[in-house]
Scaffold this active site. Structure first.
Site, PDB file in Angstrom:
ATOM      1  N   GLU A  78      32.528  37.115  38.906  1.00  0.00           N
ATOM      2  CA  GLU A  78      33.684  37.304  38.025  1.00  0.00           C
ATOM      3  C   GLU A  78      33.453  36.612  36.682  1.00  0.00           C
ATOM      4  O   GLU A  78      33.795  37.154  35.624  1.00  0.00           O
ATOM      5  CB  GLU A  78      34.945  36.752  38.689  1.00  0.00           C
ATOM      6  CG  GLU A  78      35.383  37.537  39.918  1.00  0.00           C
ATOM      7  CD  GLU A  78      36.573  36.890  40.619  1.00  0.00           C
ATOM      8  OE1 GLU A  78      37.118  37.524  41.523  1.00  0.00           O
ATOM      9  OE2 GLU A  78      36.943  35.761  40.257  1.00  0.00           O
ATOM     10  N   ALA A  92      38.107  29.954  43.432  1.00  0.00           N
ATOM     11  CA  ALA A  92      37.621  29.932  44.812  1.00  0.00           C
ATOM     12  C   ALA A  92      38.825  29.936  45.754  1.00  0.00           C
ATOM     13  O   ALA A  92      39.859  29.324  45.460  1.00  0.00           O
ATOM     14  CB  ALA A  92      36.764  28.687  45.053  1.00  0.00           C
TER      15      ALA A  92
END
Length: 275
Positions: free
Chosen positions: A217, A151
């Protein structure tokens, strides 16, 4: 315990107690009948009037006692019958509830199986899509040792230092800050990075759990791992086992590095040793 089960247990105990009471009353009834029979015989063989009167009184008492006991046994029998009827009703309801519970479990198992099948199909489709994307591009594809999924909020606190430590050790990293250039297609470059990396490092944090792009992802890395093309290497960053397990039970079961237990340099060395 369900209300049905508790009522069934209660009624079975009450019926057993009533049957025990009836057994005792039956013994008393037999004694009364025996006394009445003996008194009757004594009356027949009595030679004096006084003896006849005495035995007649005994016969009357035994007869009254037998009648009272018979009435009591009849009351007990009625209670047993009523409770047996209630017991049968609760047992039928319990059977129906058990059937519904089994049916519910079967439905839940089917739902989970369907979800697993859909997820596996999605992963296979994602893998096929990445392969197609990688085949269609005409660009020279660079290979990487590590793809780092994270993140953006964790860049400054941890990820940048980890990338620097790995690069100092000579590792080739797919990291958006270094790899993406102006004008690049983000999705295409990410897919290329996933397809051309030996290992996928996943930095699991509270920020990671709340983001859609890192989750995409991770799906891509999972697809690659199922296809035998890469391995997922989880790093726990300020999260607990329960938090990871809520996000992904399969990730929680993987051996992971933990930023609370090791320094950035120690983590980088352990990762680099896998190359």
């Amino acid at each position: 315990m369900s209300s049905y089960s508790s009522n069934i247990d209660r009624l079975q105990r009450e019926i057993a107690r009533l049957k025990a009471d009836d057994s005792r009353e039956m013994s008393k009834e037999k004694q009364a009948q025996s006394k009445a029979h003996k008194a009757q015989q004594a009356i027949s063989s009595a030679k004096s009037l006084s003896t006849q009167k005495s035995k007649m009184s005994e016969l009357e008492r035994a007869t009254r006692d037998g009648a009272a006991i018979g009435k009591k046994r009849a009351d007990i029998a009625k209670k047993i019958a009523d409770k047996a009827k209630q017991l049968s009703s609760y047992q039928a309801k319990q059977f129906k509830a058990d059937e519904q519970a089994v049916k519910k479990v079967a439905q839940e198992q089917k739902r989970l199986s369907d979800e697993r099948t859909k997820h596996e199909a999605f992963i296979k489709q994602s893998l096929s899509s990445m392969r197609t994307t990688a085949s269609a591009t005409m660009e020279a594809e660079e290979e990487y040792d590590f793809f780092i999924s994270h993140a953006s909020e964790d860049k400054e606190a941890f990820v940048q230092d980890l990338v620097a430590a790995l690069r100092d050790l000579g590792a080739k990293i797919f990291y958006d800050a270094y790899t993406l250039k102006v004008g690049d297609s983000l999705r295409r470059k990410i897919d290329q990075g996933l397809a051309n990396s030996k290992f996928g490092i996943v930095v699991l944090s509270e920020h990671f759990f709340s983001k859609q792009w890192p989750a995409r992802e991770l799906d891509g890395l999972t697809a690659m791992e199922i296809g035998g093309q890469t391995r997922i290497l989880p790093i726990w960053h300020k999260v607990s086992y329960d938090e990871v397990r809520r996000f992904s039970p399969s990730l929680a079961d993987k051996v992971a590095l933990n930023t609370s237990l090791k320094s950035v340099e120690e983590i980088a060395k352990e990762l680099h040793s896998l190359i």
